[in-house]
Enzyme design. Structure first.
Site, mmCIF file in Angstrom:
data_model
loop_
_atom_site.group_PDB
_atom_site.id
_atom_site.type_symbol
_atom_site.label_atom_id
_atom_site.label_comp_id
_atom_site.label_asym_id
_atom_site.label_seq_id
_atom_site.Cartn_x
_atom_site.Cartn_y
_atom_site.Cartn_z
ATOM 1 N N ARG A 88 -13.422 0.002 -4.704
ATOM 2 C CA ARG A 88 -12.643 0.165 -3.433
ATOM 3 C C ARG A 88 -12.639 1.639 -2.896
ATOM 4 N NH1 ARG A 88 -8.573 -1.298 -0.108
ATOM 5 N NH2 ARG A 88 -9.445 -2.366 2.316
ATOM 6 N N CYS A 103 0.920 -1.496 -0.206
ATOM 7 C CA CYS A 103 -0.109 0.384 0.686
ATOM 8 C C CYS A 103 1.493 1.312 -0.566
ATOM 9 C CB CYS A 103 -0.709 0.127 1.207
ATOM 10 S SG CYS A 103 -1.955 1.018 1.142
#
Length: 442
Positions: A352, A254
């Site tokens: 998302r 991430c």
């Protein structure tokens, strides 16, 4: 993967980068893998063909089916057909009726409705039979027990199970209204917990979805998130979540903190959210940044009740994906849901991050990479459990609840480590050393 996690004492969360029907079917596979009393067994009727039994075995993966007059549960039991009944039946005889090949009722060992699970297990052990039909006073089939479930219970004593002795499993959904249909299918399949998959959980979309779930399925538990502050947690707790995922931009794949300049250091986020959520009895899940056993212990010490592991388990044989070799190292591909690769291939990944398929510009919040082979979950998770136990032993905590109470009371403290102390705290002074733990260099 979900089955392996539950057998080892954890729980697997099935992702939603697939059709709702496929995801619900995966939930059923987990729930049917191990059971106590099987209340909805696959049943044959006497007039069905042996070919139907063979076909059912290929579809379901097992071969023992009770036979009732009407082919339904609560129908009068007339026999049981298993693989042993058709093992030596030539293929040209597969068109004969089941009633000609099955083991008749008078040759079966049955138990009566009202028997306890322990009593039924003893009958299975003593009879050395593969299946134990449970019937009522009218001879109607009420449920079924399987010897394979008894063996699984012995082999995996730490398995996570519900009150029906079925394995626990969770399912992820998005916060968009279109996933309410997915929610219905998951609940019908028997999912134990719903995870709301959102990179930033403090949104009106998630709050509305939480209220909808609690109104329609009040018994289904909800894991909300992700959040990193007490203020974010308050809104989701007020909406009715049962647990919170904590973490933003701290996962190995991430890059939200780097690209968006949004997020919070994981240790601080877990501590602050857990400190607030504990007042309401809401457990916290540390999601992101877990690369070693030490990271798990730190998260638990800071107030987390459990941890979510992505990269740590992505290299196991049960994880999806194929192995490949690079420079003699066995690897498996691992990608973040915020990566361009994932957003282009899966609609759920794009949604998302509030990116539609029509958007010409997509901003990546994750990357794709590769992860080293970790072997099987069944060997790796016990290693993690043993590491946590050793860590608690060294600290002097007899349980995780004692560990957290030591932290909140001030008995357990965290200290800053200098660069020199970090060097001496790891492997140092050696020319070379094998990477026996399979840890990736950060």
């Amino acid at each position: 993967m979900a089955i392996a996690m539950a057998l080892c004492g954890g729980i697997g969360i099935l992702h939603h980068n697939c059709t709702p029907e496929f995801q619900a079917n995966e939930v059923r596979k987990v729930k049917k893998y191990e059971q106590g009393f099987i209340l909805d067994p696959v049943i044959m009727s006497p007039d069905q063909l042996v070919h139907d039994v063979v076909k059912a075995k290929k579809h379901h993966g097992f071969s023992g089916y009770p036979v009732t007059v009407n082919g339904k549960i609560e129908g009068k039991l007339v026999g049981l057909i298993t693989q042993r009944d058709i093992d030596f039946l030539p293929q040209d005889k597969w068109n004969i009726p089941v009633k000609e090949a099955m083991t008749k009722l008078e040759d079966l060992i049955c138990a009566h409705d009202g028997i306890t699970l322990n009593e039924a297990n003893k009958i299975l052990q003593q009879s050395k039979k593969g299946k134990l039909p449970i019937i009522n006073d009218q001879g109607e089939l009420v449920s079924l027990m399987s010897r394979t479930d008894l063996k699984k219970n012995k082999d995996y004593p730490l398995a996570s199970k519900d009150e029906k002795k079925q394995l626990l499993v969770g399912g992820a959904i998005s916060t968009h209204d279109e996933d309410r249909y997915r929610l219905d299918l998951l609940c019908q399949a028997g999912v134990d917990v719903i995870v709301l998959d959102s990179s930033q959980g403090n949104s009106i979309y998630q709050i509305n979805m939480i209220r909808h779930i609690k109104q329609k399925y009040p018994d289904v538990q909800i894991i909300g998130g992700n959040v990193v502050t007490a203020a974010q947690a308050k809104n989701l707790i007020d909406a009715g979540v049962d647990s919170l995922r904590v973490g933003m931009g701290s996962g190995s794949i991430c890059i939200t903190q780097e690209v968006m300049a949004v997020g919070r250091p994981q240790g601080t986020a877990v501590y602050k959210v857990a400190e607030y959520a504990r007042r309401f009895g809401i457990p916290v899940i540390a999601d992101g940044g877990i690369a070693t056993v030490g990271h798990i212990l730190k998260a638990l010490s800071l107030g987390a009740s459990t941890v979510m592991m992505g990269s740590l388990l992505a290299g196991t044989s049960e994880a999806p994906g194929e192995y490949f070799f690079t420079d003699g190292v066995r690897l498996k591909k691992y990608r973040g849901m915020g990566s361009l690769d994932a957003m282009e291939k899966h609609k759920g990944s794009a949604l998302r991050y509030f990116t539609s398929e029509s958007d010409s510009i997509k901003v990546a919040q994750g990357v794709s990479g590769s992860i080293m082979d970790k072997g099987s979950i069944h060997k790796f998770v016990p290693y993690l459990i043993a590491g946590i136990q050793h860590g608690c032993q060294d600290i002097g905590a007899k349980s995780l609840s004692v560990l957290r109470s030591m932290m909140y009371s001030g008995e357990l403290k965290f200290e800053k480590r200098s660069q020199s102390s970090q060097v001496e705290g790891g492997v140092n002074g050696l020319h070379s050393t094998p990477n026996e733990l399979g840890l990736q260099k950060r």
